[in-house]
Enzyme design. Structure first.
Site, PDB file in Angstrom:
ATOM      1  N   ASN A 350       0.108  21.365  25.261  1.00  0.00           N
ATOM      2  CA  ASN A 350      -0.041  22.786  24.931  1.00  0.00           C
ATOM      3  C   ASN A 350      -1.182  23.362  25.772  1.00  0.00           C
ATOM      4  OD1 ASN A 350      -1.327  25.080  23.034  1.00  0.00           O
ATOM      5  ND2 ASN A 350       0.851  24.890  22.640  1.00  0.00           N
ATOM      6  N   GLY A 393      -3.358  24.033  20.704  1.00  0.00           N
ATOM      7  CA  GLY A 393      -4.096  23.881  21.952  1.00  0.00           C
ATOM      8  C   GLY A 393      -4.471  25.209  22.586  1.00  0.00           C
ATOM      9  N   ARG A 395      -3.001  27.123  24.700  1.00  0.00           N
ATOM     10  CA  ARG A 395      -1.960  28.171  24.683  1.00  0.00           C
ATOM     11  C   ARG A 395      -1.887  28.814  23.302  1.00  0.00           C
ATOM     12  NH1 ARG A 395       3.382  29.830  23.888  1.00  0.00           N
ATOM     13  NH2 ARG A 395       4.206  31.024  25.659  1.00  0.00           N
ATOM     14  N   CYS A 396      -1.951  27.991  22.255  1.00  0.00           N
ATOM     15  CA  CYS A 396      -1.894  28.521  20.883  1.00  0.00           C
ATOM     16  C   CYS A 396      -3.044  29.488  20.605  1.00  0.00           C
ATOM     17  CB  CYS A 396      -1.964  27.383  19.863  1.00  0.00           C
ATOM     18  SG  CYS A 396      -0.542  26.286  19.853  1.00  0.00           S
ATOM     19  N   MET A 397      -4.210  29.226  21.221  1.00  0.00           N
ATOM     20  CA  MET A 397      -5.408  30.013  20.922  1.00  0.00           C
ATOM     21  C   MET A 397      -5.512  31.296  21.739  1.00  0.00           C
ATOM     22  SD  MET A 397      -8.507  27.316  20.349  1.00  0.00           S
ATOM     23  CE  MET A 397      -8.605  26.847  22.079  1.00  0.00           C
TER      24      MET A 397
END
EC number: 3.5.3.6
Length: 405
Positions: A350, A393, A395-397
């Site tokens: 991610n 990760g 990208r999620c944040m």
């Protein structure tokens, strides 16, 4: 003029939306972890230091960083008449049904949080019963409730700004989230996309009031013509049907094809971006468990509606078809089964691409990071001991607002 322009996962990132983890993490307890979608309790002080390092790494690479809490506070400061409307809506969506408690919480928030930013952060943090100083003799509920009870639950997942809304080309999907816990997060999106000068006027392809679930981690902009969406634990096919029609009916959208990837319904494959992410013009990181045959549906416009056909093949062959050239899939953990399972758990695949071949990765995934470096990728390594406890990760944040065309 809308500031939204995201037609790729890899083009140079210019603007990004983050949320710095706040006191909402202090309201996680072992008893509420499952309900609030956490496996462990991050240490807030260190999580904030790590998040600040992440934000600074983005700034150091030419990315303008915006914070969700700041945009929402700016909306309330510029439109003071919205504060009361927002507060009443927030109380209602927090599940406060009795007139007595609606008034107690309304008065408490108005009297104790006059500053817009403090007010917004408090709505994210939640409210404990002990803060309200109620007269317990007036209520059976109060007398039998534990004094530490959260009257308004916190929103600890908010630092994963990828999920509540998603930029698609020049438009946005304001999502209906899978869990009740997270669905409240999209209230901020409703206000900033309606009222913030940087974002208002953005075409809305999906509404938080729609019936079916969809989350931003399942939405990947392959290029200006192709969008990928995961059919997952958290995104329903009915939502993809609806968003596809809205995208195709927007004359300003260049998207011609939507690929719906049917991924396994499990925590390991929570969203499409835990299965694969694009990191260069011809490279993707992948979850090793997705290497077999895949069921993918190609959705195109037909009249006022859509046409759907099944596409069979491997992930590699499908991506090559729609990207338009050969691609290389790089498995998390470099093919070592134990390393892959461990590092996939800590979001080894991610990654956030901020320019072709330049990616932000978590420090702890050293096996995967070595493989990526050996493939010639430029890694921006950020600390992750506490942030990774939320199971998301880089990208999620992050929610890109603008990438160069």
């Amino acid at each position: 003029m809308s500031g939204v322009n995201v037609k790729s996962e890899i083009k140079p990132l210019k603007k990004v939306l983050l949320h710095r983890p706040g006191k909402e993490l202090l309201n996680l307890t072992p008893n509420t972890l499952e309900e609030l979608l956490f496996d462990d309790i991050p240490f807030l002080k260190v999580a904030q230091e790590e998040h600040d390092a992440f934000a600074q790494a983005l700034r150091d690479n030419g990315v303008e960083v915006f914070y969700l809490e700041d945009l929402m506070a700016e909306v309330l400061e510029a439109n003071p008449e919205l504060r009361e409307q927002f507060l009443k809506q927030w109380i209602e969506e927090a599940g406060i049904r009795t007139d007595r408690y609606q008034k107690i919480i309304f008065d408490y928030m108005q009297e104790n949080y006059p500053d817009a930013k403090d007010f917004v952060l408090k709505t994210m943090e939640g409210i404990n019963l002990t803060e309200l100083h109620t007269d317990k003799s007036n209520s059976l509920v109060d007398l039998v409730s534990e004094s530490s009870k959260m009257v308004v639950a916190p929103m600890p997942n908010l630092y994963f700004t990828r999920d509540p809304f998603a930029m698609i080309g020049n438009g946005v999907s304001i999502n209906r989230m899978y869990s009740e816990t997270r669905n409240r997060e999209t209230i901020y999106g409703e206000y900033i996309f309606a009222h913030h000068p940087m974002l208002k006027g953005t075409p809305e392809y999906y509404s938080r009031y729609n019936t079916f679930h969809i989350e931003g981690g399942d939405i990947l902009n392959i290029n200006d013509k192709v969008l990928a969406i995961g059919i997952s634990q958290r995104t329903e096919p009915d939502a993809i049907d609806a968003i596809a029609k809205n995208i195709f009916n927007d004359p300003t959208s260049p998207i011609e094809t939507i690929l719906a990837f049917n991924i396994p319904n499990s925590r390991a494959f929570m969203h499409l971006d835990t299965v694969f992410t694009q990191i260069d013009t011809d490279k993707f990181t992948i979850h090793p468990g997705i290497m077999g045959p895949l069921t993918v549906f190609e959705i195109t416009a037909e009249g006022e509606g859509i046409k759907v056909k099944e596409v069979n093949g491997t992930l590699e062959s499908i991506l090559e078809t729609y990207v338009g050239h050969p691609v290389e899939l790089i498995p998390c953990g470099g093919g070592d089964r134990i390393a892959a399972e461990r590092e996939q758990w800590n979001d080894g695949s991610n990654t956030l691409c901020i320019a072709p071949g330049k990616i932000v990765v978590y420090e702890r995934n050293d096996v995967t990071n070595k493989v990526l470096r050996d493939k010639g990728l430029d890694l921006i390594i950020v600390p992750s001991a506490e942030l990774s406890r939320g199971r998301g990760g880089p990208r999620c944040m992050s929610m890109p607002i603008e990438r160069e065309d």
